[in-house]
Design a protein around this motif. Structure first.
Motif, mmCIF file in Angstrom:
data_model
loop_
_atom_site.group_PDB
_atom_site.id
_atom_site.type_symbol
_atom_site.label_atom_id
_atom_site.label_comp_id
_atom_site.label_asym_id
_atom_site.label_seq_id
_atom_site.Cartn_x
_atom_site.Cartn_y
_atom_site.Cartn_z
ATOM 1 N N THR A 59 34.627 73.313 47.881
ATOM 2 C CA THR A 59 33.397 72.799 47.273
ATOM 3 C C THR A 59 33.681 72.218 45.896
ATOM 4 O OG1 THR A 59 32.166 74.511 48.475
ATOM 5 C CG2 THR A 59 30.995 73.353 46.722
ATOM 6 N N GLU A 60 34.497 72.898 45.095
ATOM 7 C CA GLU A 60 34.864 72.353 43.788
ATOM 8 C C GLU A 60 35.585 71.018 43.953
ATOM 9 O OE1 GLU A 60 35.484 76.260 40.949
ATOM 10 O OE2 GLU A 60 37.148 75.603 42.208
ATOM 11 N N HIS A 61 36.464 70.949 44.928
ATOM 12 C CA HIS A 61 37.181 69.699 45.188
ATOM 13 C C HIS A 61 36.193 68.571 45.524
ATOM 14 C CE1 HIS A 61 40.365 67.004 46.384
ATOM 15 N NE2 HIS A 61 39.721 66.782 47.520
ATOM 16 N N PHE A 62 35.201 68.861 46.358
ATOM 17 C CA PHE A 62 34.198 67.853 46.714
ATOM 18 C C PHE A 62 33.417 67.407 45.477
ATOM 19 C CE2 PHE A 62 29.863 66.688 47.767
ATOM 20 C CZ PHE A 62 30.083 65.616 48.614
ATOM 21 N N VAL A 63 32.952 68.363 44.667
ATOM 22 C CA VAL A 63 32.166 68.024 43.479
ATOM 23 C C VAL A 63 33.014 67.221 42.494
ATOM 24 C CG1 VAL A 63 30.938 68.962 41.475
ATOM 25 C CG2 VAL A 63 30.549 69.950 43.733
ATOM 26 N N VAL A 64 34.249 67.633 42.279
ATOM 27 C CA VAL A 64 35.130 66.908 41.351
ATOM 28 C C VAL A 64 35.410 65.503 41.874
ATOM 29 C CG1 VAL A 64 37.468 66.826 40.390
ATOM 30 C CG2 VAL A 64 36.149 68.936 40.269
ATOM 31 N N SER A 65 35.666 65.366 43.164
ATOM 32 C CA SER A 65 35.918 64.033 43.737
ATOM 33 C C SER A 65 34.705 63.139 43.568
ATOM 34 C CB SER A 65 36.272 64.148 45.219
ATOM 35 O OG SER A 65 37.491 64.813 45.380
ATOM 36 N N SER A 66 33.518 63.685 43.828
ATOM 37 C CA SER A 66 32.289 62.913 43.655
ATOM 38 C C SER A 66 32.079 62.538 42.196
ATOM 39 C CB SER A 66 31.085 63.717 44.164
ATOM 40 O OG SER A 66 31.182 63.931 45.541
ATOM 41 N N THR A 67 32.438 63.444 41.297
ATOM 42 C CA THR A 67 32.305 63.198 39.862
ATOM 43 C C THR A 67 33.267 62.104 39.417
ATOM 44 O OG1 THR A 67 31.608 65.475 39.475
ATOM 45 C CG2 THR A 67 32.467 64.263 37.576
ATOM 46 N N LYS A 68 34.521 62.180 39.874
ATOM 47 C CA LYS A 68 35.525 61.189 39.484
ATOM 48 C C LYS A 68 35.106 59.774 39.871
ATOM 49 C CE LYS A 68 39.759 63.927 39.739
ATOM 50 N NZ LYS A 68 41.014 64.070 40.496
ATOM 51 N N MET A 69 34.431 59.646 41.000
ATOM 52 C CA MET A 69 34.004 58.315 41.437
ATOM 53 C C MET A 69 32.964 57.722 40.503
ATOM 54 S SD MET A 69 33.878 58.689 45.632
ATOM 55 C CE MET A 69 32.132 58.895 45.570
ATOM 56 N N ALA A 122 40.875 70.008 34.071
ATOM 57 C CA ALA A 122 39.983 69.907 32.919
ATOM 58 C C ALA A 122 38.591 69.449 33.347
ATOM 59 C CB ALA A 122 40.559 68.953 31.883
ATOM 60 N N ILE A 123 38.525 68.561 34.309
ATOM 61 C CA ILE A 123 37.229 68.033 34.760
ATOM 62 C C ILE A 123 36.350 69.149 35.318
ATOM 63 C CG2 ILE A 123 36.113 66.582 36.518
ATOM 64 C CD1 ILE A 123 38.439 64.586 36.069
ATOM 65 N N VAL A 124 36.920 70.054 36.087
ATOM 66 C CA VAL A 124 36.124 71.072 36.764
ATOM 67 C C VAL A 124 35.384 71.985 35.778
ATOM 68 C CG1 VAL A 124 37.872 72.881 37.073
ATOM 69 C CG2 VAL A 124 36.130 72.547 38.820
ATOM 70 N N ILE A 125 35.901 72.154 34.561
ATOM 71 C CA ILE A 125 35.259 73.047 33.592
ATOM 72 C C ILE A 125 34.582 72.311 32.440
ATOM 73 C CG2 ILE A 125 36.740 75.010 34.135
ATOM 74 C CD1 ILE A 125 38.338 74.306 31.562
ATOM 75 N N THR A 126 34.539 71.003 32.496
ATOM 76 C CA THR A 126 33.928 70.197 31.438
ATOM 77 C C THR A 126 32.502 69.825 31.835
ATOM 78 O OG1 THR A 126 36.088 69.281 30.871
ATOM 79 C CG2 THR A 126 34.161 68.086 30.075
ATOM 80 N N THR A 146 28.589 72.383 34.515
ATOM 81 C CA THR A 146 29.919 71.858 34.825
ATOM 82 C C THR A 146 30.064 71.663 36.331
ATOM 83 O OG1 THR A 146 30.877 74.049 35.130
ATOM 84 C CG2 THR A 146 30.912 73.141 32.876
ATOM 85 N N PRO A 147 31.052 70.898 36.752
ATOM 86 C CA PRO A 147 31.316 70.788 38.189
ATOM 87 C C PRO A 147 31.571 72.157 38.838
ATOM 88 C CG PRO A 147 32.406 68.998 37.061
ATOM 89 C CD PRO A 147 31.867 69.925 35.996
ATOM 90 N N ALA A 148 32.258 73.051 38.143
ATOM 91 C CA ALA A 148 32.516 74.384 38.694
ATOM 92 C C ALA A 148 31.211 75.158 38.900
ATOM 93 C CB ALA A 148 33.456 75.167 37.789
ATOM 94 N N ALA A 149 30.296 75.063 37.944
ATOM 95 C CA ALA A 149 29.012 75.754 38.064
ATOM 96 C C ALA A 149 28.188 75.173 39.214
ATOM 97 C CB ALA A 149 28.236 75.670 36.754
#
Length: 89
Positions: free
Chosen positions: A4-14, A30-34, A72-75
């Motif tokens: 799930t974190e990978h999905f959220v981070v990938s969506s965020t990066k786009m 760094a992205i996952v906790i920012t 954050t993306p992690a949250a």
């Protein structure tokens, strides 16, 4: 990193600028906790990330969950996982 974190981070990066606050799209740890705002995402970008997760996981996430200051993306990924667990119970 969870799926799930990978999905959220990938969506965020786009949706994030090429480089923002010293983070590049390649710095996943760094992205996952920012917080999303520090990643340069506007509120519409965040809504798009949430909508993508809602469609992928067939869940609903209330606005007040993802519009909190400093989320954050992690949250967000944690909230997605909690809602998926409730749904499958």
């Amino acid at each position: 990193m969870t799926e799930t974190e990978h999905f959220v981070v990938s969506s965020t990066k786009m949706r994030m600028p090429v480089s923002h606050v010293g983070l590049t799209k390649d710095t996943t740890d760094a992205i996952v906790i920012t917080p999303f705002a520090r990643l340069g995402l506007r509120s519409l970008d965040l809504v798009e990330v949430v909508m993508a997760a809602e469609q992928k996981y067939n869940i609903e996430i209330p606005d007040e969950v993802f519009l909190r200051d400093g989320i954050t993306p992690a949250a967000l990924a944690g909230e997605i996982d909690r809602r998926r667990q409730r749904q499958s119970a």
